[in-house]
Design a protein around this motif. Structure first.
Motif, PDB file in Angstrom:
ATOM      1  N   GLN A   1      -5.197   2.027  -0.120  1.00 39.60           N
ATOM      2  CA  GLN A   1      -5.819   1.177  -0.959  1.00 39.60           C
ATOM      3  C   GLN A   1      -4.790  -0.197  -1.059  1.00 39.60           C
ATOM      4  OE1 GLN A   1      -6.023   2.926  -4.587  1.00 39.60           O
ATOM      5  NE2 GLN A   1      -7.322   1.139  -5.400  1.00 39.60           N
ATOM      6  N   ILE A   2      -5.296  -1.308  -0.791  1.00 36.53           N
ATOM      7  CA  ILE A   2      -4.505  -2.528  -0.634  1.00 36.53           C
ATOM      8  C   ILE A   2      -4.303  -3.046  -2.209  1.00 36.53           C
ATOM      9  CG2 ILE A   2      -4.514  -4.857   0.062  1.00 36.53           C
ATOM     10  CD1 ILE A   2      -3.943  -2.831   2.378  1.00 36.53           C
TER      11      ILE A   2
ATOM     12  N   ILE B   1     -13.963  -7.496   6.106  1.00 29.10           N
ATOM     13  CA  ILE B   1     -12.686  -7.038   7.187  1.00 29.10           C
ATOM     14  C   ILE B   1     -11.569  -6.164   6.883  1.00 29.10           C
ATOM     15  CG2 ILE B   1     -10.935  -7.923   8.924  1.00 29.10           C
ATOM     16  CD1 ILE B   1     -12.799 -10.323   9.310  1.00 29.10           C
ATOM     17  N   LEU B   2     -11.085  -6.737   5.499  1.00 28.27           N
ATOM     18  CA  LEU B   2     -10.142  -5.750   4.765  1.00 28.27           C
ATOM     19  C   LEU B   2     -10.487  -4.396   4.398  1.00 28.27           C
ATOM     20  CD1 LEU B   2      -7.105  -5.947   4.028  1.00 28.27           C
ATOM     21  CD2 LEU B   2      -7.725  -6.898   1.877  1.00 28.27           C
ATOM     22  N   ALA B   3     -11.896  -4.262   3.916  1.00 29.41           N
ATOM     23  CA  ALA B   3     -12.487  -3.279   3.689  1.00 29.41           C
ATOM     24  C   ALA B   3     -12.313  -2.330   4.860  1.00 29.41           C
ATOM     25  CB  ALA B   3     -13.953  -3.320   2.866  1.00 29.41           C
TER      26      ALA B   3
ATOM     27  N   ALA C   1       0.788  -1.024   0.022  1.00 28.42           N
ATOM     28  CA  ALA C   1      -0.037   0.213  -0.027  1.00 28.42           C
ATOM     29  C   ALA C   1       0.828   1.222  -0.079  1.00 28.42           C
ATOM     30  CB  ALA C   1      -0.854  -0.084   1.078  1.00 28.42           C
ATOM     31  N   ALA C   2       1.782   1.239   0.847  1.00 31.72           N
ATOM     32  CA  ALA C   2       2.827   2.247   0.833  1.00 31.72           C
ATOM     33  C   ALA C   2       3.439   2.775  -0.557  1.00 31.72           C
ATOM     34  CB  ALA C   2       4.020   2.112   1.889  1.00 31.72           C
ATOM     35  N   VAL C   3       3.839   1.463  -0.922  1.00 35.73           N
ATOM     36  CA  VAL C   3       4.678   1.712  -2.541  1.00 35.73           C
ATOM     37  C   VAL C   3       3.401   2.364  -3.459  1.00 35.73           C
ATOM     38  CG1 VAL C   3       5.547   0.414  -4.395  1.00 35.73           C
ATOM     39  CG2 VAL C   3       6.385   0.113  -2.066  1.00 35.73           C
ATOM     40  N   PHE C   4       2.221   1.729  -3.572  1.00 31.92           N
ATOM     41  CA  PHE C   4       1.284   2.280  -4.414  1.00 31.92           C
ATOM     42  C   PHE C   4       0.869   3.691  -4.121  1.00 31.92           C
ATOM     43  CE2 PHE C   4      -3.242   3.106  -5.408  1.00 31.92           C
ATOM     44  CZ  PHE C   4      -3.113   2.822  -6.682  1.00 31.92           C
TER      45      PHE C   4
END
Length: 140
Positions: free
Chosen positions: A67-68, A56-58, A23-26
């Motif tokens: 954003q994953i 859960i992820l949402a 997510a950080a790279v994105f």
């Protein structure tokens, strides 16, 4: 030795950390392909289990405002100690636990051992096919 009961909680943490790194790279690059950084196979397997829980992820991503990114067809499981993923992990959380962040060469060696054991038991293609005749009587 792997024990799902005792390994699941720490592996969940590692899966979450891997998704955080992606997510950080994105967030930095706005590039989904670049965000698919190399991840160790055990950790990648846990991310699949986590992504299989979309509600859960949402909730997690909504709370964090991130954003994953995880595209199975573009994932890289060729993690190596000292690579970009390793360096980023180390900066964020310290040294990755070797128990779960297994380098690519060692992971391939272990998969080879598993493959031989599966084939000896009649399972082919890492369990995707078999030669078992279910009409055959098998001693209990």
């Amino acid at each position: 030795m792997y024990d799902q009961v005792t390994d699941a909680p720490p592996l969940f943490t590692e899966g979450l950390r891997a998704l955080c790194l992606k997510a950080a790279v994105f967030q930095m690059t706005d590039d989904e392909n670049t965000a698919e950084i190399p991840v160790a196979i055990p950790v990648d397997e846990m991310t699949h289990a986590m992504i299989a829980q979309p509600q859960i992820l949402a909730r997690i991503t909504a709370r964090c405002g991130v954003q994953i990114i995880h595209q199975t067809n573009q994932e890289h499981t060729d993690y190596r100690v000292g690579d970009y993923t390793h360096q980023a992990y180390e900066l964020a959380w310290g040294i990755p636990p070797e128990r779960y962040w297994i380098g690519h060469e060692e992971a391939q060696r272990r998969l080879g051992v598993l493959r031989m054991k599966y084939e000896a038991a009649g399972f082919l293609n890492m369990g995707q096919a078999h030669v078992i005749d279910f009409a055959e009587v098998v001693a209990a």
